[in-house]
Scaffold this active site. Structure first.
Site, short mmCIF file in Angstrom:
data_model
loop_
_atom_site.label_atom_id
_atom_site.label_comp_id
_atom_site.label_asym_id
_atom_site.label_seq_id
_atom_site.Cartn_x
_atom_site.Cartn_y
_atom_site.Cartn_z
CB CYS A 71 45.22 44.52 43.67
SG CYS A 71 44.07 43.78 42.60
NE ARG A 76 47.86 45.98 40.40
CZ ARG A 76 47.93 47.26 40.92
NH1 ARG A 76 49.27 47.57 41.06
NH2 ARG A 76 46.81 47.99 40.75
#
Length: 110
Positions: A71, A76
């Site tokens: 990410c 994430r």
């Protein structure tokens, strides 16, 4: 079992350099950022499946291949890696995300 074993991550993190080598050797690289972020520059060969929808897109991810997730910073992708690991994937998180990828001087494409 130690006190902190319950907090053990279900996946391993690798440096951007190692991730680049693994992707070059055939690992499936997923960028879990939003499409608008992906368009600003991503690792070569990365497939964009945002973290919000990855649970509904497991059929697009080959379970027989090693999977790498990236990410922007690694947060994430850690969430996505956990989901994938719990669904039986051999997954590794790219530590530092695309920020680390760029700092390492690795190729970025648009």
């Amino acid at each position: 079992m130690g006190l902190f074993d319950v907090f053990k991550s279900p996946f391993e993190s690798v440096t951007p350099q190692v991730a680049n080598e693994l992707a070059s050797a055939g690992a499936f690289l997923i960028d879990v950022r939003e499409p608008s972020e992906f368009k600003t520059g991503h690792a070569p060969g990365a497939k964009n499946i945002s973290v919000e929808v990855i649970g509904n897109k497991l059929g697009l991810i080959p379970i027989e291949r090693q999977v790498l997730v990236i990410c922007q910073s690694g947060m994430r992708s850690s969430q996505a890696a956990t989901l994938l690991a719990l669904n039986g994937y051999n997954v590794k998180n790219v530590a530092g995300g695309m920020a680390g990828w760029r700092r390492a001087g690795l190729r970025v494409v648009k």
